[in-house]
Structures are given as C-alpha cells and as structure tokens.
Design a protein around this motif. Structure first.
Motif, short mmCIF file in Angstrom:
data_model
loop_
_atom_site.label_atom_id
_atom_site.label_comp_id
_atom_site.label_asym_id
_atom_site.label_seq_id
_atom_site.Cartn_x
_atom_site.Cartn_y
_atom_site.Cartn_z
N ASN A 1 11.85 21.10 -27.29
CA ASN A 1 13.70 21.10 -26.98
C ASN A 1 14.26 20.68 -26.03
OD1 ASN A 1 16.40 20.85 -27.48
ND2 ASN A 1 16.37 23.13 -29.08
N ILE A 2 14.80 19.29 -25.77
CA ILE A 2 15.36 18.61 -24.49
C ILE A 2 16.88 18.59 -24.86
CG2 ILE A 2 13.52 17.35 -24.26
CD1 ILE A 2 14.52 14.90 -25.14
N THR A 3 17.23 18.69 -26.14
CA THR A 3 19.16 19.23 -25.39
C THR A 3 19.78 19.29 -24.79
OG1 THR A 3 18.59 19.58 -28.38
CG2 THR A 3 20.73 19.77 -27.09
N GLU A 4 19.11 20.71 -23.91
CA GLU A 4 20.63 20.90 -23.04
C GLU A 4 20.35 20.18 -21.88
OE1 GLU A 4 22.71 23.35 -23.09
OE2 GLU A 4 22.09 23.77 -25.22
N ASP A 5 19.07 19.27 -21.98
CA ASP A 5 18.72 18.48 -20.60
C ASP A 5 19.82 16.74 -21.09
OD1 ASP A 5 16.65 20.41 -18.69
OD2 ASP A 5 16.24 20.03 -20.68
N ILE A 6 19.46 16.43 -22.31
CA ILE A 6 20.12 15.34 -22.13
C ILE A 6 20.95 15.27 -22.17
CG2 ILE A 6 19.70 13.15 -23.41
CD1 ILE A 6 17.24 13.43 -22.26
N SER A 7 22.48 15.68 -21.29
CA SER A 7 23.44 15.63 -21.18
C SER A 7 24.82 14.95 -21.07
CB SER A 7 23.52 17.21 -19.64
OG SER A 7 23.04 16.57 -18.56
N ALA A 8 23.70 13.52 -20.40
CA ALA A 8 25.05 12.28 -20.54
C ALA A 8 24.18 11.12 -21.73
CB ALA A 8 24.70 11.71 -19.09
N THR A 9 25.61 10.45 -21.61
CA THR A 9 25.33 8.72 -22.74
C THR A 9 24.81 7.94 -21.76
OG1 THR A 9 26.89 10.14 -24.11
CG2 THR A 9 26.46 8.08 -24.70
N VAL A 10 22.80 8.60 -21.27
CA VAL A 10 22.65 7.45 -20.34
C VAL A 10 21.26 7.65 -20.92
CG1 VAL A 10 23.84 7.63 -18.11
CG2 VAL A 10 22.39 8.99 -18.64
N TYR B 1 40.81 16.99 -58.29
CA TYR B 1 41.36 16.40 -56.96
C TYR B 1 39.55 16.26 -56.02
CZ TYR B 1 46.17 17.40 -57.10
OH TYR B 1 48.10 17.06 -57.96
N CYS B 2 39.27 15.09 -56.28
CA CYS B 2 38.21 14.90 -55.21
C CYS B 2 38.59 15.39 -53.55
CB CYS B 2 37.80 13.38 -55.77
SG CYS B 2 37.51 13.26 -57.46
N VAL B 3 37.60 15.53 -52.99
CA VAL B 3 36.92 15.68 -51.47
C VAL B 3 35.86 14.57 -51.22
CG1 VAL B 3 37.17 17.34 -49.72
CG2 VAL B 3 38.47 17.28 -52.38
N LYS B 4 35.79 14.19 -49.62
CA LYS B 4 34.78 13.98 -49.73
C LYS B 4 34.96 13.69 -47.86
CE LYS B 4 35.33 8.59 -49.04
NZ LYS B 4 35.06 7.31 -49.60
N ALA B 5 33.66 14.17 -47.11
CA ALA B 5 34.08 14.55 -45.60
C ALA B 5 32.92 13.71 -44.86
CB ALA B 5 34.24 15.56 -45.03
N GLN B 6 33.68 13.37 -42.90
CA GLN B 6 32.52 12.98 -42.72
C GLN B 6 32.70 13.42 -40.94
OE1 GLN B 6 35.14 9.16 -40.59
NE2 GLN B 6 33.03 8.67 -41.48
N THR B 7 31.33 13.06 -40.37
CA THR B 7 31.67 14.34 -39.23
C THR B 7 32.07 12.88 -38.17
OG1 THR B 7 29.40 14.00 -38.70
CG2 THR B 7 29.53 15.64 -39.87
N TYR B 8 32.06 13.88 -36.88
CA TYR B 8 32.70 12.04 -35.77
C TYR B 8 32.06 13.60 -33.99
CZ TYR B 8 35.39 10.28 -31.86
OH TYR B 8 36.06 9.04 -30.69
N VAL B 9 31.44 12.85 -33.49
CA VAL B 9 31.16 13.38 -32.47
C VAL B 9 31.84 11.90 -31.37
CG1 VAL B 9 29.16 14.12 -30.72
CG2 VAL B 9 28.82 13.92 -32.74
N GLU B 10 32.62 12.18 -30.30
CA GLU B 10 33.83 12.05 -29.46
C GLU B 10 32.75 11.58 -28.46
OE1 GLU B 10 38.29 12.19 -26.82
OE2 GLU B 10 36.73 14.54 -28.12
N THR B 11 31.63 13.15 -27.92
CA THR B 11 31.33 11.76 -26.74
C THR B 11 30.11 10.60 -27.35
OG1 THR B 11 29.33 13.60 -26.91
CG2 THR B 11 30.95 14.54 -25.81
N ILE B 12 30.36 10.38 -28.20
CA ILE B 12 29.23 9.33 -28.25
C ILE B 12 30.25 8.15 -29.18
CG2 ILE B 12 27.21 10.22 -27.82
CD1 ILE B 12 26.93 10.52 -30.77
N ASN B 13 31.18 8.55 -29.85
CA ASN B 13 31.96 7.68 -30.36
C ASN B 13 31.38 7.60 -31.63
OD1 ASN B 13 34.79 6.52 -31.06
ND2 ASN B 13 33.82 5.10 -29.74
N ARG B 14 30.76 8.24 -32.02
CA ARG B 14 30.18 7.82 -33.37
C ARG B 14 30.73 8.85 -35.00
NH1 ARG B 14 24.78 7.48 -33.38
NH2 ARG B 14 24.69 7.02 -35.77
#
Length: 287
Positions: free
Chosen positions: A86-95, A183-196
């Motif tokens: 698990n390398i999640t904590e080590d990949i700390s920048a968008t590079v 009534y109908c509902v749908k949703a999406q996620t957004y991650v600001e750090t990668i703007n996606r």
C-alpha cells in the motif's frame, strides 16, 4: 598446491555467483489505483524451501531532480512476504513517481525490478459514491458513504417528468416533495487535489407519501386532539363547579369521634325516655 588453491577459490566464487543468479528480480510490477488508494503489486519469486521477502522504494520528482536521483524506502513494505504494498501515504503529490521492488533471502538479494513507466495519482480510477435515497414523509433525503477527506459529492435531483429542471445539492436533505410525485437522484464524486470527477451513479427514484393516506392520518390525529380537548374542558368545568359549591355552600364533615359520641348520646337519651315512660305507666296502674 598453489594452483589447486586458485582453482578452489574460482570454484567457490562461481558457486556464489550461481546462487545469486538463482534469485531473480520480481516481475510484472504494476499499480492498482482506485479512489485515491494506490497499491503496488508484483509476481512472487519462488525459491523452493525458502521464504522470499520483498522491499519497496519510490522516487518522486524531487528525488530525481534535486536529490541526485535518490530512492526512498517504504518502511511498511520493507522485508515483507506479501506481493502487494500500500503506497497511498507515500504518493502525496500529483507528480510522476517511479517505484521498484527487490527480493531478499537472508543475505542474498536480487536486482531491483522497476515499474515500467511512471505513476501519477491523477490517473486513479474514480467510482460513483454508494448512495441510498429515502422518502421520509415529504422530505427527500440521501445517504452517501464516506469515502475519505479528499472526496466531495455533487448530487443532482429532479421531479420525475421534469428532467429539464435539475437541482444541484451537496447536502443530506435535498428538498420538500409534493405528495404523490416521484423524485429521482444521482450523484458523483469530485477530488479537488487532482481536479477530477467520477461518472454519475445509477439514478434512484422514490415516491412521496400519497395525499389521501396523509389526509387520513391528519384527520385521525385532529379528531383525537379534539376529543382530548373536549374531555379536558369537561373536567375543568366539573372541577370549577365543585370549587364554587364548596365555596358557597360548604358541607361540614364531623370527625369520627364526634359522630360516635353523638350516636351514643342519642342512644342513651332514647333509653332514658323509654325508662321514664315505663315508670309513669307503672304509677298509673298503682293508682
């Protein structure tokens, strides 16, 4: 004798090299990245009768350009037996990151196996949020699973048949619904750090509680309230009449001892009268 020693040394040296050659580098190194959680995987190195351990290192943009292309060990993935890290904590920048894995058996080591190409967390796969839509009376509610501090949610909802009038919200309570409508509902996620953003979830629709049943419940509650109010008024009227009765015409209640004494007095008085009448009758007879 001297020549024999040279041959023996060469034989042992080649034997050591042969042992090292039997410890190959990890292969098929790849990255699995979903919802900003990143895992490095590789194929196991199999040596019969031996326990192979692995160590993982990474190199970011800073290490390549400003730290003489140095590598940083991942402490949680040092001399592990698993073939995933698990390398999640080590990949700390968008590079762009490079990663490598080495196999170890005691003092024997393999060459580093390196990831083909670089990994950038901007390529992570984003999935729609797990969602539950609830109709609580006239209230349209949505429950979204917590996916971590990096995630935000965009929720779209609309009245069925009016898809052109879509509303946007990020709150749990979306709207107050009209009775009998879907009534109908749908949703999406957004991650600001990668703007996606992820794709939208499957649309879920719920119906507001019908007006007839709600009217019946309201009528029953109103009737019960009216009956309770009427009983309360009757009780207050009865209580008020009693208060006025005792205030204007109080009823004296004799103590038990006084009642007993009065009864005894009446009884003895009656006995005395009866005795006097008996004596008077006897005197008349004598005359």
């Amino acid at each position: 004798m001297y020549l024999f020693n040279i041959y023996l040394f060469i034989y042992l040296f080649l034997g050591i090299l042969g042992e090292d050659a039997l410890l190959p580098s990890p292969q098929n190194i790849s990255i699995l990245s979903t919802n900003m959680r990143h895992f490095l995987t590789w194929s196991p190195v199999t040596i019969q009768g031996e326990t192979v351990r692995y160590s993982v290192e990474f190199q970011g943009e800073y290490e390549r350009e400003y730290a003489n292309e140095s590598w940083i060990p991942i402490c949680e993935c040092s001399l592990i037996t698993a073939t995933v890290c698990n390398i999640t904590e080590d990949i700390s920048a968008t590079v762009a990151y490079n990663l490598r894995v080495r196999a170890d058996i005691g003092a024997r080591r393999s060459q580093w196996g390196t990831l083909k190409g670089f990994f950038n967390r901007i390529t992570t796969s984003l999935t729609p949020p797990p969602m539950k839509v609830i109709a609580d009376g006239y209230h349209l509610l949505v429950e979204l699973k917590d996916m971590g501090p990096a995630f935000q949610f965009c929720v779209l909802y609309w009245k069925k048949g009016q898809e052109s009038r879509v509303n946007v919200s990020s709150t749990v309570h979306l709207d107050t619904m009209e009775a009998g409508h879907d009534y109908c509902v749908k949703a999406q996620t957004y991650v600001e750090t990668i703007n996606r953003s992820s794709s939208f979830s499957q649309t879920q629709c719920v119906r507001a509680q019908g007006g007839r049943s709600l009217w019946l419940v309201t009528a029953m509650m109103s009737s019960a309230g009216f009956a309770l109010a009427a009983l309360t008024l009757l009780f207050l009227a009865w209580k008020t009449s009693k208060i006025f009765q005792y205030s204007c015409c109080p009823i004296a209640v004799l103590p038990d001892t006084l009642v007993t004494s009065l009864l005894c007095f009446i009884f003895f008085r009656m006995m005395n009268i009866h005795r006097s009448m008996g004596q008077a009758k006897k005197a008349d007879t004598c005359i």
